[in-house]
Design a protein around this motif. Structure first.
Motif, short mmCIF file in Angstrom:
data_model
loop_
_atom_site.label_atom_id
_atom_site.label_comp_id
_atom_site.label_asym_id
_atom_site.label_seq_id
_atom_site.Cartn_x
_atom_site.Cartn_y
_atom_site.Cartn_z
N SER A 13 88.53 50.74 76.22
CA SER A 13 87.31 50.01 75.88
C SER A 13 86.19 50.97 75.42
O SER A 13 85.28 50.54 74.73
CB SER A 13 86.83 49.16 77.06
N LEU A 14 86.32 52.25 75.80
CA LEU A 14 85.26 53.19 75.41
C LEU A 14 85.17 53.41 73.90
O LEU A 14 84.09 53.26 73.32
CB LEU A 14 85.42 54.52 76.16
N PRO A 15 86.28 53.79 73.22
CA PRO A 15 86.15 53.93 71.76
C PRO A 15 85.84 52.60 71.07
O PRO A 15 85.13 52.58 70.06
CB PRO A 15 87.52 54.47 71.33
N ILE A 16 86.35 51.49 71.63
CA ILE A 16 86.01 50.18 71.05
C ILE A 16 84.51 49.94 71.17
O ILE A 16 83.84 49.54 70.22
CB ILE A 16 86.81 49.06 71.77
N MET A 17 83.97 50.22 72.36
CA MET A 17 82.53 50.08 72.58
C MET A 17 81.75 50.83 71.51
O MET A 17 80.81 50.30 70.91
CB MET A 17 82.19 50.62 73.97
N ALA A 18 82.15 52.09 71.27
CA ALA A 18 81.40 52.91 70.32
C ALA A 18 81.46 52.35 68.91
O ALA A 18 80.48 52.34 68.18
CB ALA A 18 81.94 54.35 70.34
N ASN A 19 82.64 51.84 68.53
CA ASN A 19 82.78 51.30 67.17
C ASN A 19 82.07 49.96 67.02
O ASN A 19 81.49 49.68 65.97
CB ASN A 19 84.26 51.20 66.79
N ILE A 20 82.09 49.13 68.07
CA ILE A 20 81.34 47.87 68.02
C ILE A 20 79.85 48.19 67.93
O ILE A 20 79.09 47.53 67.21
CB ILE A 20 81.63 47.01 69.27
N TRP B 4 84.96 43.41 63.49
CA TRP B 4 85.30 43.29 64.91
C TRP B 4 86.79 42.98 65.07
O TRP B 4 87.48 43.59 65.89
CB TRP B 4 84.43 42.17 65.51
N MET B 5 87.32 42.07 64.26
CA MET B 5 88.74 41.75 64.32
C MET B 5 89.59 42.93 63.87
O MET B 5 90.68 43.16 64.39
CB MET B 5 89.03 40.53 63.44
N ASN B 6 89.07 43.68 62.91
CA ASN B 6 89.76 44.88 62.46
C ASN B 6 89.98 45.83 63.63
O ASN B 6 91.08 46.36 63.84
CB ASN B 6 88.92 45.55 61.37
N TRP B 7 88.92 46.00 64.44
CA TRP B 7 89.05 46.90 65.59
C TRP B 7 89.98 46.32 66.64
O TRP B 7 90.65 47.06 67.37
CB TRP B 7 87.68 47.26 66.16
N TYR B 8 90.05 45.00 66.73
CA TYR B 8 90.99 44.42 67.68
C TYR B 8 92.43 44.75 67.29
O TYR B 8 93.25 45.11 68.13
CB TYR B 8 90.80 42.90 67.82
N ALA B 9 92.71 44.65 65.98
CA ALA B 9 94.07 44.96 65.52
C ALA B 9 94.40 46.43 65.79
O ALA B 9 95.50 46.76 66.26
CB ALA B 9 94.20 44.64 64.04
N ILE B 10 93.43 47.30 65.52
CA ILE B 10 93.66 48.73 65.76
C ILE B 10 93.91 48.99 67.25
O ILE B 10 94.82 49.72 67.64
CB ILE B 10 92.45 49.55 65.26
N LEU C 259 75.07 48.57 73.50
CA LEU C 259 74.82 49.93 72.99
C LEU C 259 74.25 49.88 71.57
O LEU C 259 73.36 50.64 71.21
CB LEU C 259 76.14 50.70 73.00
N GLY C 260 74.80 48.97 70.77
CA GLY C 260 74.33 48.83 69.39
C GLY C 260 72.88 48.39 69.34
O GLY C 260 72.09 48.90 68.53
N GLY D 184 84.78 46.26 75.80
CA GLY D 184 84.28 47.09 74.71
C GLY D 184 83.24 46.35 73.89
O GLY D 184 82.24 46.93 73.48
N THR D 185 83.46 45.05 73.67
CA THR D 185 82.52 44.27 72.87
C THR D 185 81.19 44.10 73.60
O THR D 185 80.12 44.29 73.01
CB THR D 185 83.12 42.88 72.54
N LEU D 186 81.29 43.76 74.89
CA LEU D 186 80.05 43.55 75.65
C LEU D 186 79.24 44.85 75.70
O LEU D 186 78.04 44.87 75.38
CB LEU D 186 80.38 43.07 77.07
N ALA D 187 79.91 45.94 76.08
CA ALA D 187 79.21 47.22 76.18
C ALA D 187 78.74 47.68 74.81
O ALA D 187 77.63 48.22 74.66
CB ALA D 187 80.12 48.26 76.82
N GLY D 188 79.58 47.46 73.79
CA GLY D 188 79.24 47.90 72.43
C GLY D 188 78.04 47.15 71.87
O GLY D 188 77.19 47.73 71.20
N ALA D 189 77.97 45.84 72.15
CA ALA D 189 76.84 45.06 71.67
C ALA D 189 75.54 45.59 72.29
O ALA D 189 74.53 45.79 71.60
CB ALA D 189 77.03 43.58 72.00
#
Lengths: 249, 294
Positions: free
Chosen positions: B168-175, B221-227, B106-107, B99-104
């Motif tokens: 990883s998809l919603p994580i990607m979007a939020n990252i 980013w850590m917030n999203w990891y906890a979620i 995408l961002g 999610g982080t790799l794809a999100g970065a």
């Protein structure tokens, strides 16, 4: 690119028009700057002076007229903006130093990354520049640890590190405390005396009178009046210039 | 805290906007992490209370007492932890990584100069940010084949891999939004300063802009990891063998006594609390630190 010789103006601005949407900020401005000249652009807020100076290094684009710098035409569709900006240094009102880098790193970054010069050479030159702007001992300070005047002098050194042909100063003392204005002006004066071509937008009339070769007064997007400091300050003809000077002096 | 940081700025006499306390726009409200971190540490003990007290409260009648239920849980704990909870952690880590790799990417796409790319990245970001996670998981589970054939080799895709992909998809979007917001939070003056020194766009982004906002991206980013970690039990609905799935199977093998429910699910709850709570505390500490320091 036509070959440029020192007999021609290093910066030539011809009938430049610039609009932000509906608002026309520059309405046909022309001026020439010869190599080694120091010119000051003065005028009330919103008269387009900062816009004009930002057009010279293509931070703003223009809608009409031409600007050439050392024979490089800014309206050329094939303009290499980066090549132009290597020749034109710019110092901003808010200094805009990179806060995550030390003073020395701020100065070294562009020559290393953009000009891809040798690190030792760049560092030696950067240390020279630190000395030149009288900031010895502050090399490893971060911008947040420096005063406004010190930051502005780092910003000047940062621009000089690229060995530009022309330096643009956009109201560089406007954000400073009165006590620190002087140290920045001294630095610019040193530069001017070394023969650097300088274009300044400023409100420091005393400085303009002392250092400038030529003064331009802008109001409402046009150059109202210009001339060497002596005649400009003593024999202003236009009523708008007179009014402005009477308010400021 | 706000007044504290403001006085710091006054003391340092700064007018650099980058030095002002930083907040991502869509994080204006209280985040899961802020809430979690605001709890006192003994909350974990409160959550564990049913586990501790349940055996004391025994039913006289019935041949299966809560003492038996607790003994059953103790028997299952090593298995639930090793084969269940650690697997939740594994899923969360893989989903976070991808999610982080794809999100970065995408961002960064969202701030591209190419309008088409920018709009496409914006659309993908909004699509996955605003879809329910469970719906995404079901679509991924049903849409992805259970095996793929490459050059005659049959490679089966286990359900947990699909779950990793789905989470990883919603994580990607939020990252993606975190990266975009962080880049936009750097004042345009920094772009102009770099441009006037003849930096190209890539140099400006990687050498000037991103280093300034990298630290600020860590707390959200850590917030999203906890979620994400707390969302991994959703995978049990897909039949992935994580802690909730295994808890249910364990209870079944213990003949589905209703007395089992509280001990088993409380155990899962406590595990998640003790894993996510330190993360939340560190996140908040980092948030405070980076709010005032560059």
């Amino acid at each position: 690119m036509s070959a440029w010789t020192e007999k021609e103006p290093i910066v030539s601005i011809r009938d430049v028009h610039k609009s932000f949407g509906e608002l026309e900020v520059l309405k046909g401005v022309s001026l020439d700057v010869m190599k080694g000249e120091v010119i000051c652009i003065i005028g009330p807020s919103g008269s387009g002076k900062s816009t004009l100076i930002r057009c010279i290094n293509a931070l703003n684009d223009i809608q009409g007229g031409t600007i050439t710098v050392r024979g490089i035409s800014l309206t050329d569709p094939d303009l290499d903006t980066l090549a132009l900006r290597r020749r034109v240094g710019m110092v901003f009102q808010q200094y805009n130093l990179f806060p995550h880098k030390t003073a020395l790193e701020n100065i070294m970054m562009a020559p290393l990354l953009v000009l891809k010069e040798d690190k030792d050479e760049v560092e030696a030159r950067a240390r020279e520049l630190v000395k030149k702007v009288r900031l010895e001992g502050k090399e490893d300070s971060y911008p947040g640890e420096l005063s406004g005047g010190q930051q502005q002098r780092v910003a000047i050194a940062r621009s000089l590190a690229m060995n530009p042909d022309v330096m643009l100063f956009d109201e560089v003392t406007a954000a400073l405390d009165p006590e620190t204005v002087k140290e920045v002006l001294v630095t610019i004066k040193d530069l001017a005396q070394e023969g650097m071509t300088c274009i300044l937008v400023t409100h420091e009339m005393g400085f303009a009178r002392e250092v400038a070769d030529h003064i331009y007064f802008t109001d409402n997007g046009v150059i109202v009046e210009h001339g060497p400091p002596k005649s400009f300050f003593n024999k202003a003809k236009d009523p708008r210039t007179k009014e402005f000077l009477s308010q400021i002096l | 805290m706000a007044s504290e940081s403001r006085s710091w700025i006054k003391a340092r006499n700064t007018d650099l906007a980058v030095m002002l306390p930083y907040r991502l726009r869509h994080h204006a409200g209280i985040t899961t992490t802020q809430w979690l971190a605001s709890l006192p540490a003994w909350t974990g003990l409160v959550l564990a209370l049913p586990l501790l007290l349940w055996p004391l409260y025994s039913h006289a009648a019935g041949n299966f007492t809560t003492v038996d239920a607790f003994a059953a849980l103790v028997k299952w704990i090593p298995f639930l932890f090793k084969s269940g909870f650690l697997f939740n952690i594994l899923i969360s880590m893989f989903a976070m990584l991808f999610g982080t790799l794809a999100g970065a990417a995408l961002g960064l796409g969202q701030i591209s100069k190419l309008a088409l790319l920018r709009r496409a990245c914006w659309f993908i970001t909004q699509l996955f940010r605003n879809s329910p996670w469970l719906v995404i998981l079901f679509i991924v589970l049903l849409a992805l084949p259970f095996e793929i054939v490459i050059f005659g080799y049959i490679i089966s895709i286990p359900d947990w891999m699909k779950a990793v992909f789905g989470l990883s998809l919603p994580i990607m979007a939020n990252i993606s939004e975190i990266v975009r917001g962080a880049v936009l939070s750097v004042p345009t003056a920094q772009w102009e300063a770099a441009e006037s020194l003849a930096f190209n766009r890539r140099q400006t982004l990687w050498r000037i802009i991103l280093p300034q906002c990298f630290k600020r991206m860590i707390p959200p980013w850590m917030n999203w990891y906890a979620i994400l970690t707390m969302a991994t039990p959703l995978c049990s609905l897909l039949g992935v063998e994580e802690i909730i799935t295994l808890s249910r199977q364990a209870m079944e093998s213990e003949n589905n006594h209703p007395e089992l429910l509280v001990p088993f699910y409380s155990f899962a709850l406590v595990l998640f609390f003790f894993y996510c709570y330190p993360i939340a505390r560190v996140t908040i500490a980092l948030e405070r630190k980076y709010a005032v320091k560059l």
